[in-house]
Write a protein that holds these residues in place. Structure first.
Motif, PDB file in Angstrom:
ATOM      1  N   SER A   4      10.424  40.754  30.861  1.00  0.00           N
ATOM      2  CA  SER A   4       9.461  41.455  31.714  1.00  0.00           C
ATOM      3  C   SER A   4      10.072  42.691  32.370  1.00  0.00           C
ATOM      4  O   SER A   4       9.404  43.711  32.506  1.00  0.00           O
ATOM      5  CB  SER A   4       8.878  40.508  32.767  1.00  0.00           C
ATOM      6  OG  SER A   4       9.905  39.958  33.562  1.00  0.00           O
ATOM      7  N   PHE A   5      11.346  42.636  32.763  1.00  0.00           N
ATOM      8  CA  PHE A   5      11.960  43.832  33.362  1.00  0.00           C
ATOM      9  C   PHE A   5      12.037  44.964  32.346  1.00  0.00           C
ATOM     10  O   PHE A   5      11.860  46.134  32.688  1.00  0.00           O
ATOM     11  CB  PHE A   5      13.338  43.523  33.967  1.00  0.00           C
ATOM     12  CG  PHE A   5      14.440  43.324  32.966  1.00  0.00           C
ATOM     13  CD1 PHE A   5      15.140  44.398  32.438  1.00  0.00           C
ATOM     14  CD2 PHE A   5      14.791  42.044  32.551  1.00  0.00           C
ATOM     15  CE1 PHE A   5      16.159  44.210  31.514  1.00  0.00           C
ATOM     16  CE2 PHE A   5      15.802  41.851  31.639  1.00  0.00           C
ATOM     17  CZ  PHE A   5      16.480  42.935  31.111  1.00  0.00           C
ATOM     18  N   MET A   6      12.296  44.616  31.083  1.00  0.00           N
ATOM     19  CA  MET A   6      12.372  45.646  30.045  1.00  0.00           C
ATOM     20  C   MET A   6      10.984  46.223  29.764  1.00  0.00           C
ATOM     21  O   MET A   6      10.844  47.421  29.500  1.00  0.00           O
ATOM     22  CB  MET A   6      12.982  45.064  28.768  1.00  0.00           C
ATOM     23  CG  MET A   6      13.378  46.117  27.770  1.00  0.00           C
ATOM     24  SD  MET A   6      14.702  47.215  28.351  1.00  0.00           S
ATOM     25  CE  MET A   6      16.091  46.093  28.381  1.00  0.00           C
ATOM     26  N   ALA A   7       9.958  45.382  29.842  1.00  0.00           N
ATOM     27  CA  ALA A   7       8.583  45.870  29.667  1.00  0.00           C
ATOM     28  C   ALA A   7       8.237  46.860  30.774  1.00  0.00           C
ATOM     29  O   ALA A   7       7.584  47.882  30.524  1.00  0.00           O
ATOM     30  CB  ALA A   7       7.599  44.706  29.653  1.00  0.00           C
ATOM     31  N   ASP A   8       8.690  46.595  31.988  1.00  0.00           N
ATOM     32  CA  ASP A   8       8.425  47.500  33.102  1.00  0.00           C
ATOM     33  C   ASP A   8       9.127  48.844  32.888  1.00  0.00           C
ATOM     34  O   ASP A   8       8.522  49.903  33.082  1.00  0.00           O
ATOM     35  CB  ASP A   8       8.887  46.864  34.418  1.00  0.00           C
ATOM     36  CG  ASP A   8       8.597  47.754  35.603  1.00  0.00           C
ATOM     37  OD1 ASP A   8       7.409  47.962  35.913  1.00  0.00           O
ATOM     38  OD2 ASP A   8       9.563  48.263  36.213  1.00  0.00           O
ATOM     39  N   ILE A   9      10.379  48.805  32.486  1.00  0.00           N
ATOM     40  CA  ILE A   9      11.112  50.048  32.215  1.00  0.00           C
ATOM     41  C   ILE A   9      10.413  50.823  31.105  1.00  0.00           C
ATOM     42  O   ILE A   9      10.152  52.029  31.226  1.00  0.00           O
ATOM     43  CB  ILE A   9      12.579  49.746  31.832  1.00  0.00           C
ATOM     44  CG1 ILE A   9      13.327  49.102  33.000  1.00  0.00           C
ATOM     45  CG2 ILE A   9      13.291  51.021  31.378  1.00  0.00           C
ATOM     46  CD1 ILE A   9      14.668  48.481  32.619  1.00  0.00           C
ATOM     47  N   ALA A  10      10.083  50.123  30.019  1.00  0.00           N
ATOM     48  CA  ALA A  10       9.443  50.781  28.876  1.00  0.00           C
ATOM     49  C   ALA A  10       8.081  51.349  29.238  1.00  0.00           C
ATOM     50  O   ALA A  10       7.723  52.442  28.792  1.00  0.00           O
ATOM     51  CB  ALA A  10       9.320  49.804  27.706  1.00  0.00           C
ATOM     52  N   GLN A  11       7.309  50.647  30.067  1.00  0.00           N
ATOM     53  CA  GLN A  11       5.993  51.153  30.449  1.00  0.00           C
ATOM     54  C   GLN A  11       6.122  52.403  31.312  1.00  0.00           C
ATOM     55  O   GLN A  11       5.307  53.319  31.216  1.00  0.00           O
ATOM     56  CB  GLN A  11       5.171  50.084  31.177  1.00  0.00           C
ATOM     57  CG  GLN A  11       3.707  50.455  31.328  1.00  0.00           C
ATOM     58  CD  GLN A  11       3.007  50.563  29.982  1.00  0.00           C
ATOM     59  OE1 GLN A  11       2.804  49.571  29.310  1.00  0.00           O
ATOM     60  NE2 GLN A  11       2.625  51.766  29.586  1.00  0.00           N
ATOM     61  N   ASN A  12       7.166  52.463  32.142  1.00  0.00           N
ATOM     62  CA  ASN A  12       7.407  53.674  32.925  1.00  0.00           C
ATOM     63  C   ASN A  12       7.674  54.867  32.029  1.00  0.00           C
ATOM     64  O   ASN A  12       7.303  55.990  32.356  1.00  0.00           O
ATOM     65  CB  ASN A  12       8.573  53.464  33.903  1.00  0.00           C
ATOM     66  CG  ASN A  12       8.133  52.850  35.195  1.00  0.00           C
ATOM     67  OD1 ASN A  12       7.585  53.534  36.051  1.00  0.00           O
ATOM     68  ND2 ASN A  12       8.333  51.549  35.340  1.00  0.00           N
ATOM     69  N   VAL A  13       8.320  54.640  30.906  1.00  0.00           N
ATOM     70  CA  VAL A  13       8.590  55.718  29.954  1.00  0.00           C
ATOM     71  C   VAL A  13       7.352  56.025  29.117  1.00  0.00           C
ATOM     72  O   VAL A  13       7.040  57.180  28.846  1.00  0.00           O
ATOM     73  CB  VAL A  13       9.789  55.351  29.041  1.00  0.00           C
ATOM     74  CG1 VAL A  13       9.988  56.401  27.955  1.00  0.00           C
ATOM     75  CG2 VAL A  13      11.063  55.188  29.872  1.00  0.00           C
ATOM     76  N   ALA A  14       6.614  54.994  28.736  1.00  0.00           N
ATOM     77  CA  ALA A  14       5.447  55.162  27.854  1.00  0.00           C
ATOM     78  C   ALA A  14       4.276  55.823  28.551  1.00  0.00           C
ATOM     79  O   ALA A  14       3.496  56.529  27.914  1.00  0.00           O
ATOM     80  CB  ALA A  14       5.004  53.808  27.310  1.00  0.00           C
ATOM     81  N   GLY A  15       4.150  55.611  29.849  1.00  0.00           N
ATOM     82  CA  GLY A  15       2.982  56.148  30.554  1.00  0.00           C
ATOM     83  C   GLY A  15       1.705  55.601  29.951  1.00  0.00           C
ATOM     84  O   GLY A  15       1.619  54.414  29.655  1.00  0.00           O
ATOM     85  N   ASP A  16       0.734  56.477  29.745  1.00  0.00           N
ATOM     86  CA  ASP A  16      -0.553  56.068  29.191  1.00  0.00           C
ATOM     87  C   ASP A  16      -0.606  56.112  27.666  1.00  0.00           C
ATOM     88  O   ASP A  16      -1.618  55.754  27.089  1.00  0.00           O
ATOM     89  CB  ASP A  16      -1.666  56.977  29.741  1.00  0.00           C
ATOM     90  CG  ASP A  16      -1.842  56.825  31.231  1.00  0.00           C
ATOM     91  OD1 ASP A  16      -1.500  55.757  31.765  1.00  0.00           O
ATOM     92  OD2 ASP A  16      -2.314  57.778  31.873  1.00  0.00           O
ATOM     93  N   ARG A  17       0.473  56.536  27.021  1.00  0.00           N
ATOM     94  CA  ARG A  17       0.432  56.719  25.563  1.00  0.00           C
ATOM     95  C   ARG A  17       0.590  55.421  24.776  1.00  0.00           C
ATOM     96  O   ARG A  17       0.091  55.312  23.662  1.00  0.00           O
ATOM     97  CB  ARG A  17       1.494  57.717  25.112  1.00  0.00           C
ATOM     98  CG  ARG A  17       1.160  59.150  25.524  1.00  0.00           C
ATOM     99  CD  ARG A  17       2.050  60.143  24.833  1.00  0.00           C
ATOM    100  NE  ARG A  17       1.827  60.203  23.404  1.00  0.00           N
ATOM    101  CZ  ARG A  17       0.974  61.030  22.796  1.00  0.00           C
ATOM    102  NH1 ARG A  17       0.225  61.851  23.512  1.00  0.00           N
ATOM    103  NH2 ARG A  17       0.867  61.023  21.477  1.00  0.00           N
TER     104      ARG A  17
END
Length: 168
Positions: free
Chosen positions: A29-42
């Motif tokens: 879950s922490f990695m999903a949070d980091i990745a979502q911060n990078v992914a934004g809405d895309r």
């Protein structure tokens, strides 16, 4: 057996939080949070292991296999940290699945799987994830790099705040 199961199961995998299939799975879950911060809405990012799950006792389910088979990329901390996740990815993933190692090339990543606890190390995670997402979605490359830079600013501010708190 797992391959036969997957071939017999149709339909799209759903994100465990509801909604559409995640384009990207992260190991934790922490990695999903980091990745979502990078992914934004895309890109939609979800975690393979739910929040609070113990990665040391992880046992993949057929549903986990379906989710890996249906996603476009997987973000992991580092190969070898959770062998059953590595095996799951290798066993069900297509040749087109992009595996992004967030800790790749970071000092100490071979010795310490907990680099994500250091905000400055997470800056490196974000940069590696942005590069992976740019390979997955070249049209969004500038967006991912900008998101990673913005997130890095927040992480550096957090690191300064932590140092100030420790100093007091």
């Amino acid at each position: 057996l797992l391959g036969a199961f997957l071939c017999g199961c149709g339909g799209a995998a759903e994100d465990p939080q509801g909604g559409a299939e995640a384009a990207v799975l992260a190991d934790m879950s922490f990695m999903a949070d980091i990745a979502q911060n990078v992914a934004g809405d895309r890109l939609a990012v979800s975690a393979l292991l739910p929040a609070g799950a113990d990665p040391h006792s992880f046992e993949p389910t057929p549903q986990d296999a379906k989710r890996v088979a249906a996603c476009r990329a997987v973000v992991i901390n580092s190969t070898g940290l959770i062998p059953l996740i590595d095996d799951l990815i290798e066993g069900v993933a297509s040749k087109d699945l992009l595996v992004i190692e967030a800790a790749a090339g970071l000092p100490g990543s071979a010795e310490d799987p907990h680099l994500w606890l250091d905000p400055l190390s997470v800056v490196g995670y974000a940069e590696n994830i942005a590069a992976g997402f740019a390979a997955l979605d070249p049209d969004g490359g500038a967006v991912y790099r900008a998101q990673a830079a913005s997130y890095a600013s927040e992480l550096r501010a957090l690191d300064t705040w932590i140092a100030d708190q420790v100093a007091t």
